[in-house]
Motif scaffolding. Structure first.
Motif, PDB file in Angstrom:
ATOM      1  N   THR A  98       4.591  -6.298  39.740  1.00 19.30           N
ATOM      2  CA  THR A  98       3.604  -7.259  39.709  1.00 19.30           C
ATOM      3  C   THR A  98       4.407  -8.748  39.218  1.00 19.30           C
ATOM      4  O   THR A  98       5.415  -8.654  38.625  1.00 19.30           O
ATOM      5  CB  THR A  98       2.542  -7.098  38.577  1.00 19.30           C
ATOM      6  OG1 THR A  98       1.663  -8.232  38.133  1.00 19.30           O
ATOM      7  CG2 THR A  98       3.579  -6.662  37.220  1.00 19.30           C
ATOM      8  N   TYR A  99       3.737  -9.770  39.281  1.00 22.17           N
ATOM      9  CA  TYR A  99       4.386 -11.171  38.884  1.00 22.17           C
ATOM     10  C   TYR A  99       3.817 -11.510  37.692  1.00 22.17           C
ATOM     11  O   TYR A  99       3.859 -12.489  37.034  1.00 22.17           O
ATOM     12  CB  TYR A  99       4.198 -12.192  40.103  1.00 22.17           C
ATOM     13  CG  TYR A  99       4.861 -11.814  41.235  1.00 22.17           C
ATOM     14  CD1 TYR A  99       6.516 -11.740  41.077  1.00 22.17           C
ATOM     15  CD2 TYR A  99       4.739 -11.480  42.388  1.00 22.17           C
ATOM     16  CE1 TYR A  99       7.203 -11.811  42.209  1.00 22.17           C
ATOM     17  CE2 TYR A  99       5.394 -11.325  43.438  1.00 22.17           C
ATOM     18  CZ  TYR A  99       6.742 -11.271  43.391  1.00 22.17           C
ATOM     19  OH  TYR A  99       7.521 -10.739  44.512  1.00 22.17           O
ATOM     20  N   VAL A 100       2.880 -10.734  36.962  1.00 24.09           N
ATOM     21  CA  VAL A 100       2.329 -11.000  35.819  1.00 24.09           C
ATOM     22  C   VAL A 100       3.596 -10.339  34.747  1.00 24.09           C
ATOM     23  O   VAL A 100       3.491  -9.203  34.432  1.00 24.09           O
ATOM     24  CB  VAL A 100       1.017 -10.129  35.439  1.00 24.09           C
ATOM     25  CG1 VAL A 100       0.635 -10.497  34.305  1.00 24.09           C
ATOM     26  CG2 VAL A 100      -0.158 -10.805  36.528  1.00 24.09           C
ATOM     27  N   GLN A 101       4.298 -11.360  34.454  1.00 21.17           N
ATOM     28  CA  GLN A 101       5.314 -10.896  33.569  1.00 21.17           C
ATOM     29  C   GLN A 101       5.778 -11.553  32.329  1.00 21.17           C
ATOM     30  O   GLN A 101       5.631 -12.880  32.490  1.00 21.17           O
ATOM     31  CB  GLN A 101       6.581 -10.899  34.478  1.00 21.17           C
ATOM     32  CG  GLN A 101       6.804  -9.925  35.629  1.00 21.17           C
ATOM     33  CD  GLN A 101       8.007  -9.570  36.177  1.00 21.17           C
ATOM     34  OE1 GLN A 101       9.046 -10.111  35.462  1.00 21.17           O
ATOM     35  NE2 GLN A 101       8.148  -9.288  37.542  1.00 21.17           N
ATOM     36  N   ASP A 102       5.687 -10.950  31.349  1.00 17.19           N
ATOM     37  CA  ASP A 102       5.935 -11.582  29.895  1.00 17.19           C
ATOM     38  C   ASP A 102       7.119 -10.881  29.384  1.00 17.19           C
ATOM     39  O   ASP A 102       7.385  -9.441  29.522  1.00 17.19           O
ATOM     40  CB  ASP A 102       4.929 -11.565  28.854  1.00 17.19           C
ATOM     41  CG  ASP A 102       3.716 -11.883  29.457  1.00 17.19           C
ATOM     42  OD1 ASP A 102       3.493 -13.535  29.351  1.00 17.19           O
ATOM     43  OD2 ASP A 102       2.700 -11.473  30.115  1.00 17.19           O
ATOM     44  N   HIS A 103       8.266 -11.425  28.815  1.00 15.42           N
ATOM     45  CA  HIS A 103       9.354 -10.787  28.391  1.00 15.42           C
ATOM     46  C   HIS A 103       9.380 -11.526  26.676  1.00 15.42           C
ATOM     47  O   HIS A 103       9.413 -12.671  26.446  1.00 15.42           O
ATOM     48  CB  HIS A 103      10.640 -11.104  29.167  1.00 15.42           C
ATOM     49  CG  HIS A 103      10.350 -10.570  30.490  1.00 15.42           C
ATOM     50  ND1 HIS A 103      11.324  -9.375  30.596  1.00 15.42           N
ATOM     51  CD2 HIS A 103       9.672 -10.842  31.516  1.00 15.42           C
ATOM     52  CE1 HIS A 103      11.080  -9.291  31.953  1.00 15.42           C
ATOM     53  NE2 HIS A 103      10.024  -9.946  32.336  1.00 15.42           N
ATOM     54  N   ARG A 104       9.684 -10.420  25.742  1.00 16.50           N
ATOM     55  CA  ARG A 104      10.089 -10.724  24.530  1.00 16.50           C
ATOM     56  C   ARG A 104      11.402 -11.681  24.457  1.00 16.50           C
ATOM     57  O   ARG A 104      12.128 -11.734  25.379  1.00 16.50           O
ATOM     58  CB  ARG A 104      10.690  -9.609  23.533  1.00 16.50           C
ATOM     59  CG  ARG A 104       9.328  -8.555  23.317  1.00 16.50           C
ATOM     60  CD  ARG A 104      10.267  -7.270  22.975  1.00 16.50           C
ATOM     61  NE  ARG A 104      10.988  -7.347  21.904  1.00 16.50           N
ATOM     62  CZ  ARG A 104      11.027  -7.096  20.560  1.00 16.50           C
ATOM     63  NH1 ARG A 104       9.798  -6.645  20.166  1.00 16.50           N
ATOM     64  NH2 ARG A 104      11.889  -7.381  19.690  1.00 16.50           N
ATOM     65  N   ASP A 105      11.187 -12.729  23.504  1.00 16.17           N
ATOM     66  CA  ASP A 105      12.165 -13.663  23.295  1.00 16.17           C
ATOM     67  C   ASP A 105      13.555 -13.055  23.170  1.00 16.17           C
ATOM     68  O   ASP A 105      14.527 -13.680  23.849  1.00 16.17           O
ATOM     69  CB  ASP A 105      12.109 -14.372  22.245  1.00 16.17           C
ATOM     70  CG  ASP A 105      11.000 -15.484  22.203  1.00 16.17           C
ATOM     71  OD1 ASP A 105      10.500 -15.746  23.207  1.00 16.17           O
ATOM     72  OD2 ASP A 105      10.242 -15.697  21.188  1.00 16.17           O
ATOM     73  N   ASP A 106      13.892 -11.881  22.588  1.00  8.66           N
ATOM     74  CA  ASP A 106      15.236 -11.349  22.495  1.00  8.66           C
ATOM     75  C   ASP A 106      15.530 -10.807  23.792  1.00  8.66           C
ATOM     76  O   ASP A 106      16.778 -10.292  23.916  1.00  8.66           O
ATOM     77  CB  ASP A 106      15.260 -10.348  21.233  1.00  8.66           C
ATOM     78  CG  ASP A 106      14.138  -9.175  21.348  1.00  8.66           C
ATOM     79  OD1 ASP A 106      13.436  -9.262  22.201  1.00  8.66           O
ATOM     80  OD2 ASP A 106      14.174  -8.663  20.293  1.00  8.66           O
ATOM     81  N   ARG A 107      14.721 -10.685  24.886  1.00  7.64           N
ATOM     82  CA  ARG A 107      15.255 -10.265  26.299  1.00  7.64           C
ATOM     83  C   ARG A 107      15.583 -11.543  27.110  1.00  7.64           C
ATOM     84  O   ARG A 107      15.863 -11.493  28.243  1.00  7.64           O
ATOM     85  CB  ARG A 107      13.963  -9.582  26.965  1.00  7.64           C
ATOM     86  CG  ARG A 107      13.827  -8.196  26.101  1.00  7.64           C
ATOM     87  CD  ARG A 107      12.638  -7.263  26.763  1.00  7.64           C
ATOM     88  NE  ARG A 107      12.956  -6.939  27.793  1.00  7.64           N
ATOM     89  CZ  ARG A 107      12.477  -6.583  28.903  1.00  7.64           C
ATOM     90  NH1 ARG A 107      11.023  -6.773  28.707  1.00  7.64           N
ATOM     91  NH2 ARG A 107      12.849  -5.942  29.927  1.00  7.64           N
ATOM     92  N   LEU A 108      15.231 -12.803  26.647  1.00 12.41           N
ATOM     93  CA  LEU A 108      15.534 -13.818  27.339  1.00 12.41           C
ATOM     94  C   LEU A 108      16.801 -14.759  26.838  1.00 12.41           C
ATOM     95  O   LEU A 108      16.840 -15.370  25.942  1.00 12.41           O
ATOM     96  CB  LEU A 108      14.290 -14.821  27.115  1.00 12.41           C
ATOM     97  CG  LEU A 108      12.876 -14.428  27.634  1.00 12.41           C
ATOM     98  CD1 LEU A 108      11.740 -15.189  27.117  1.00 12.41           C
ATOM     99  CD2 LEU A 108      12.869 -14.271  29.184  1.00 12.41           C
ATOM    100  N   ALA A 109      17.885 -14.507  27.959  1.00 13.48           N
ATOM    101  CA  ALA A 109      18.829 -14.970  27.774  1.00 13.48           C
ATOM    102  C   ALA A 109      19.089 -16.613  27.298  1.00 13.48           C
ATOM    103  O   ALA A 109      19.729 -17.045  26.512  1.00 13.48           O
ATOM    104  CB  ALA A 109      19.939 -14.924  28.758  1.00 13.48           C
ATOM    105  N   SER A 110      18.043 -17.387  27.882  1.00 14.43           N
ATOM    106  CA  SER A 110      18.054 -18.853  27.806  1.00 14.43           C
ATOM    107  C   SER A 110      16.636 -19.227  27.313  1.00 14.43           C
ATOM    108  O   SER A 110      16.325 -20.478  27.121  1.00 14.43           O
ATOM    109  CB  SER A 110      18.302 -19.652  29.145  1.00 14.43           C
ATOM    110  OG  SER A 110      17.468 -19.200  30.161  1.00 14.43           O
ATOM    111  N   LEU A 111      15.792 -18.362  26.634  1.00 15.12           N
ATOM    112  CA  LEU A 111      14.548 -18.590  26.192  1.00 15.12           C
ATOM    113  C   LEU A 111      13.729 -19.592  27.095  1.00 15.12           C
ATOM    114  O   LEU A 111      13.043 -20.555  26.618  1.00 15.12           O
ATOM    115  CB  LEU A 111      14.758 -19.217  24.823  1.00 15.12           C
ATOM    116  CG  LEU A 111      14.992 -18.350  23.927  1.00 15.12           C
ATOM    117  CD1 LEU A 111      15.413 -19.007  22.374  1.00 15.12           C
ATOM    118  CD2 LEU A 111      14.163 -17.015  23.637  1.00 15.12           C
ATOM    119  N   ALA A 112      13.593 -19.254  28.320  1.00 12.78           N
ATOM    120  CA  ALA A 112      13.106 -20.212  29.526  1.00 12.78           C
ATOM    121  C   ALA A 112      12.422 -19.405  30.671  1.00 12.78           C
ATOM    122  O   ALA A 112      12.943 -18.205  30.794  1.00 12.78           O
ATOM    123  CB  ALA A 112      14.202 -21.045  29.937  1.00 12.78           C
ATOM    124  N   VAL A 113      11.320 -19.804  31.200  1.00 16.28           N
ATOM    125  CA  VAL A 113      10.724 -19.178  32.347  1.00 16.28           C
ATOM    126  C   VAL A 113      10.510 -20.614  33.225  1.00 16.28           C
ATOM    127  O   VAL A 113      10.103 -21.893  32.696  1.00 16.28           O
ATOM    128  CB  VAL A 113       9.625 -18.283  32.357  1.00 16.28           C
ATOM    129  CG1 VAL A 113      10.002 -17.042  31.459  1.00 16.28           C
ATOM    130  CG2 VAL A 113       8.421 -19.285  31.522  1.00 16.28           C
TER     131      VAL A 113
END
Length: 752
Positions: free
Chosen positions: A117-132
């Protein structure tokens, strides 16, 4: 920012534990009051500020005015693109750092390959640059949502909470995400976090969410930025947002408190402790059995693995360098025995290179590398790896048992260090013609197996036939099946340097053209890793980007062609997006919190765990990244290399900071910056499942210390220093940052 390109019809959503969300529009002052079904009343005030012509900052402050019956509250921000033209997902290219690149569809079946799915949310601590971000290629414009300040605190999530899926937690770790919305893309943020679909809990993709305690006066605050800007390509958009976040998050090197020279000494001494010989075997094998739990120091299994995690010949090459640089003949002699065994016994007459030798059974083993290794030496695999991993990989293991073959990556990684060792010895007046002959024999195998389009397949059997089954292991499209093309160029380029024979360079150029057209230009990097935890082995991963960058750089250094350097630079820019630009807060009492671990500079491994798991592979490529920065005149890439080289040493055990390990010079294969298949399950191997934030994966292998030495030797040999302030001065004529001296304790060149 031109607000015609993005709208916020319902910018505020209030969620309470156990009830559906409520949404509201702003009043004229960017404020809203929301009442949840349980009676909870929350006021929200968003302060908007123009950062530049393309970016607005939203400083959110929410307050619980009245607590209702629910135990927890959560706030969401939603923004919607309003781009003219897009009608479906096919009109968009997406980016979530370390998790979603373009459309995550390298098997080209029209569906997202992993979560489905393209409905995707990720915890901040999984986001290397805190960006989408979402990029519209037809319009050459993107919209991005970023978090403008790093979370500072987190608490452990207990097993019962993970099983409950929805729970109350004290944390300022939120989430960022995106979702299709008709022909547009919805950008969204949540505080605390919410992941509608996730592999953090299990292979089924179950979602989960946290809520702040619902109590009068409780405040939730976060600062976000919305950006709409032009970009010539998805790569350009990703690089622009990555650089902007480096500035916003004040990304800086985190010195580990010891020099790189001291680290090299400790790593080598650790490796030498695990050197073994088997004189009772007529083949007289020798190698470094560096595969163990760092807490016990006891070697697991009996395999000598060539390439990938075992890296026998890489350790031999770096041992030769250590021996010459420190004047220790013993290390050189040992390394010569390791290479002698490989070139005399581990190659078939056609140049095929075996990947593993079982010293206990005195025979070659196949495929059981990386995550599959326990299928080789563990009696009860389910007890060792857990139910999820075993059920996912057992069918693959059964199928692979019937095939005698090897990966293109591991064959190249076996032979390349042999040629490096040949060159290192020759420079010191020592000739090993059989080592060069082994390299040329493998080069012949590469020429014989290269396809007309310049590609190689992911793996081959001992007769040189390409392997295609199981499809989830060897690829379901040409992009996946031919990902073996990532690896041979370094071997061919070095053969060209050593022999001058044009056939090696001609093959490398054809491969380079294939890499650019298939992986770099479409931003579909895939296939760097040999293994996987579930779903599919051929996946989007950071190692594939690393090898694409190195291969095109090595090709440029032989040809001088601008197109090769430009492509290497674009790969380096994508590689930067995999790198953590901030320090994830670790739960108090966790191993990483106790050691003061800093995540800045660590690279996400692959898109399946996403940023939950970071590993050491980038340690090998920092020299390549510096070389690309120098050749391209791109100081920002040097900044990335610097934070990586400093940051990734934070997990190395050294006197005074042993991390609970049995000796200095140990670095685990990877660490957990978030959660990964963390439904509670007890296993003998903590690196398999039930991975929780703040742990390491309890595995040390040979690759790590060889990689670290390789890159530092590369820098020292080419530039005469491993001091990044000095590198910056020599390459760009400027000191680090704003001209201030480097931080106290920064590693400096001191020999090795």
């Amino acid at each position: 920012m031109d607000r015609r390109w993005i709208v916020l019809p319902e910018p505020v959503r209030l969620c309470v534990l156990g009830a559906g969300p409520v949404a509201a529009a702003y009043d004229a002052e960017h404020r809203a009051t929301l009442t949840a079904p349980d009676g909870t009343v929350v006021t929200v005030e968003d302060t908007w500020r123009a950062v530049d012509d393309e970016t607005v900052e939203i400083r959110r402050r929410a307050r619980v005015e009245r607590a209702g019956a629910s135990a927890g509250v959560r706030l969401e921000l939603r923004a919607l693109t309003a781009f003219p033209g897009p009608r479906s997902m096919a009109d968009w290219e997406l980016f979530i750092p370390g998790a979603l690149y373009k459309r995550n569809d390298t098997d080209h079946d029209g569906a997202e390959d992993y979560l489905g799915t393209y409905v995707q949310d990720h915890r901040d601590d999984r986001l290397a640059s805190l960006a989408v971000l979402a990029y519209a290629p037809a319009l050459r414009r993107y919209a991005a949502l970023t978090r403008a300040e790093a979370p500072q605190r987190d608490t452990p999530i207990a097993p019962a909470q993970r099983l409950a899926r929805q729970f109350v937690q004290e944390t300022d770790v939120g989430s960022l995400g995106l979702a299709p919305a008709g022909g547009q893309i919805e950008l969204r943020a949540s505080l605390p976090f919410a992941e509608e679909h996730s592999f953090c809990l299990n292979t089924a993709g179950d979602g989960w969410a946290a809520y702040a305690p619902n109590e009068p006066g409780r405040e939730l605050t976060a600062t976000y930025r919305l950006r709409v800007a032009p970009a010539d390509s998805l790569t350009a958009a990703i690089w622009e947002v990555t650089r902007a976040q480096m500035e916003t998050l004040a990304t800086a090197p985190r010195p580990p408190g010891f020099t790189f020279a001291a680290a090299l000494v400790a790593r080598n001494l650790l490796t030498q402790q695990y050197y073994r010989e088997w004189p009772e075997d007529p083949r007289e094998p020798a190698g470094y059995l560096v595969h163990f739990s760092p807490r016990s120091g006891r070697t697991l299994g009996s395999l000598l693995e060539y390439g990938f995690s075992g890296a026998q010949t890489l350790l031999a090459y770096t041992s030769i360098e250590h021996g010459h640089r420190q004047g220790v003949p013993l290390w050189i002699e040992r390394a010569q025995r390791v290479i002698r065994f490989f070139v005399e016994h581990c190659q078939a007459p056609n140049g095929f290179s075996h990947g593993m030798y079982d010293t206990a059974r005195r025979e070659f083993a196949y495929w059981f590398t990386g995550i599959l290794m326990p299928f080789q030496y563990a009696g009860d695999v389910r007890r060792y790896l857990g139910t999820q991993v075993t059920e996912a990989l057992a069918p693959v293991a059964r199928a692979l048992r019937e095939v005698r073959g090897n990966y293109t990556r591991t064959m190249c990684e076996s032979v390349y260090p042999v040629l490096l060792a040949y060159r290192a010895e020759r420079r010191r007046g020592r000739e090993h013609p059989d080592w060069l002959a082994a390299g040329e024999r493998f080069g012949g195998f590469l020429l014989a197996t290269q396809a007309e389009d310049g590609s190689w397949r992911r793996a081959y059997d001992v007769d040189g036939a390409a392997l295609s089954e199981p499809r989830q292991w060897f690829g379901a499209s040409d992009t996946e099946r031919k990902s073996g093309t990532l690896f041979p160029i370094e071997v061919l380029a070095l053969l060209h340097e050593l022999t001058g024979a044009e056939r090696w360079l001609e093959a490398a150029e054809r491969a380079g053209d294939f890499l650019i057209a298939t992986y770099v230009d479409p931003v579909e990097y895939v296939g760097g890793l040999n293994d996987t935890t579930h779903i599919k082995s051929v996946k989007t991963d950071s190692v594939g980007v690393m090898f694409a960058m190195r291969s095109l750089l090595k090709l440029y250094e032989r040809t001088g062609r601008t197109r090769h350097l430009d492509a290497a630079t674009r790969a380096a820019q994508i590689l930067a997006s995999w790198v953590f630009l901030w320090d994830v807060p670790m739960p108090p009492g966790s191993p990483l919190a106790d050691t003061g671990f800093k995540s800045t500079g660590w690279a996400v491994c692959d898109v399946i765990p996403g940023g939950s798991y970071v590993d050491n592979e980038l340690l090998e490529f920092t020299g390549d990244l510096v070389n690309v920065a120098a050749a391209a005149g791109e100081p920002a890439l040097l900044d990335v290399a610097e934070i990586v080289e400093h940051g990734m040493h934070h997990a190395l055990s050294m006197p005074g900071a042993m991390h609970g390990y049995v000796a200095p010079g140990i670095q685990c294969e990877g660490v957990m910056t978030a959660y990964w298949m963390s439904d509670p399950e007890v296993t003998e191997f903590s690196g398999a499942v039930n991975k929780v934030k703040g742990q390491d994966n309890d595995t040390c292998n040979g690759l790590t210390n060889g990689q670290a030495a390789y890159a530092l030797f590369e820098l020292e040999e080419r530039y005469g220093t491993t001091d990044f302030a000095e590198l910056r001065r020599r390459l760009f004529g400027t000191p680090a940052g704003d001209g201030e001296p480097p931080p106290a304790g920064s590693p400096v060149s001191g020999g090795s």
